[in-house]
Enzyme design. Sequence first.
Site, PDB file in Angstrom:
ATOM      1  N   ASP A  78      -6.229  14.569   8.706  1.00  0.00           N
ATOM      2  CA  ASP A  78      -7.162  15.074   7.740  1.00  0.00           C
ATOM      3  C   ASP A  78      -7.534  16.520   7.965  1.00  0.00           C
ATOM      4  O   ASP A  78      -7.042  16.862   9.031  1.00  0.00           O
ATOM      5  CB  ASP A  78      -8.472  14.307   7.854  1.00  0.00           C
ATOM      6  CG  ASP A  78      -8.975  14.487   9.138  1.00  0.00           C
ATOM      7  OD1 ASP A  78      -8.299  14.120  10.100  1.00  0.00           O
ATOM      8  OD2 ASP A  78     -10.486  14.355   9.128  1.00  0.00           O
ATOM      9  N   GLU A 145     -10.562  12.703  11.612  1.00  0.00           N
ATOM     10  CA  GLU A 145     -11.010  13.354  12.829  1.00  0.00           C
ATOM     11  C   GLU A 145     -12.111  14.046  12.614  1.00  0.00           C
ATOM     12  O   GLU A 145     -13.309  14.087  13.284  1.00  0.00           O
ATOM     13  CB  GLU A 145     -10.043  14.300  13.641  1.00  0.00           C
ATOM     14  CG  GLU A 145     -10.463  14.747  14.971  1.00  0.00           C
ATOM     15  CD  GLU A 145     -10.957  16.102  14.754  1.00  0.00           C
ATOM     16  OE1 GLU A 145     -11.530  16.519  15.560  1.00  0.00           O
ATOM     17  OE2 GLU A 145     -11.032  16.812  13.739  1.00  0.00           O
TER      18      GLU A 145
END
Length: 483
Positions: A78, A145
């Site tokens: 991400d 994350e």
Amino acid sequence: MSALEQLSPSLLWKHFAAICEIPHPSRHEEAIRQYVVDFAEQRGLEYEIDETGNIVVRKPATPGMEDRPGVVLQGHLDMVPQADENVEHDFLKDPIRPQIKGEWLTATGTTLGADNGIGMAAGLAVLEADDLVHGPVEVLLTVNEEAGMVGAQGLQGGWLKGDILMNLDTEAEGELYVGCAGGIFIRGEASFETEAVPAGYITRTVKLSGLKGGHSGCDIHLYRGNAIRLLTRTLKSLEGFNLRVASLRGGSVANAIPRLATAVVAFPEAQLEAVEAHIDQYFTVLSNEYSVADEGLKLELLEGETAEVMAMAEQRRWLDTLHAFPNGVLRMSDSVEGVVETSVNLGVAKIMDKSVTIETTPRSLIDSACEDVRRTVHGLLNLAGAEVSERDGYPGWKPSVESPIRDVMQGVHKELFGKEADIKVIHAGLECGLLGSKYPQWDMISCGPTIQFPHSPSEQVHIESVSRFWDLVKGTLAAIPAK
Ligand SMILES: [Zn+2]
């Protein structure tokens, strides 16, 4: 996109260009993961997806390297979606538009996602390249994350086969990371009683602004002013003027040092001149303390309006709580010189509309020290009568004295670039802390190219540093000795 593909190393940039085309903000990693799945299937590489959504792709050792320890190359799928105020960008649909600006690659009005798109692209390039020498490789890409390390939290032990973790998510060329702080978000909430502004009182706003702020971990050693604390101090210093507080607001997120805080207050009209003089004098006191760390500090008395103020007992309780709150560096590391071991940041205070919210983030390289600060904060919030909740706790990564991968990578760095890398410990969270708690036997290291201003629309990656980062990863894979 062809501009990117002309950069070197072309395999890495080809993948990064493709990653930019696929929207992948935190919590929306399906499409980017599908890109990795399609890639693995085309190349005939084994892959697995776990229940959390993390993906691992495996590539066997190159001929003659079968006896080497397995390496897990790790990054996150991400990116942080941030656009400039005047830019219309739908992070669920619109591609990132990278552009080369001199030595740097940046996006167009948005975050670039070099954090961690370059790390991800490097992993895919290792999987695709047929001119490398390496032992068994696993490329592990985690979900989400940036908004809570959800992928790393959910990772299961025993899933990965490698012995060495190379995290590709740090942001400075020439630095090898061997440790990081753990941390947790803590929030206290309560309600409070109000009463009418006493007769003969006037209302004003006290505003403390102009501070530099910064990251609550990476910048905490700079001892910059915390707007909530400095405003609280100012209000406490005004108690002798029969000050009443209606509201106090400071900070926006728990993991940033607050730059601005305001309080709406009331005091007897007859005291106006004395209060104005006191604010001027207190500004001198604070500027004297912060003349170096925060030379832009401002303290002002402005217009303000309120019909109600906090009940007196509530005002005392909450100002005392904020004033007593632990904040800043609590201990420097005994084992790594110049590195913060334990810190805490009073990030958010909102006392308004009959409700109180306080948010803070303790951090430490040592989990038990973080736990101690956590309990201190709990204790203080309990004394104040707040409900306490927590989220996103993650363990630290304590630097180990012996680390063969650190020594191998340092050797390769010296050979390639003629100088040693700086061995660093970061006072912020990396996934390594969580990953290492699931795989305690791993020898871990983290590196990356130079990325500036991550998580902001000014994010940029230094193009040449990417090629040196690639050489370092490639060289290290080839140099890891047999078990
Ligand atoms: Zn990252």
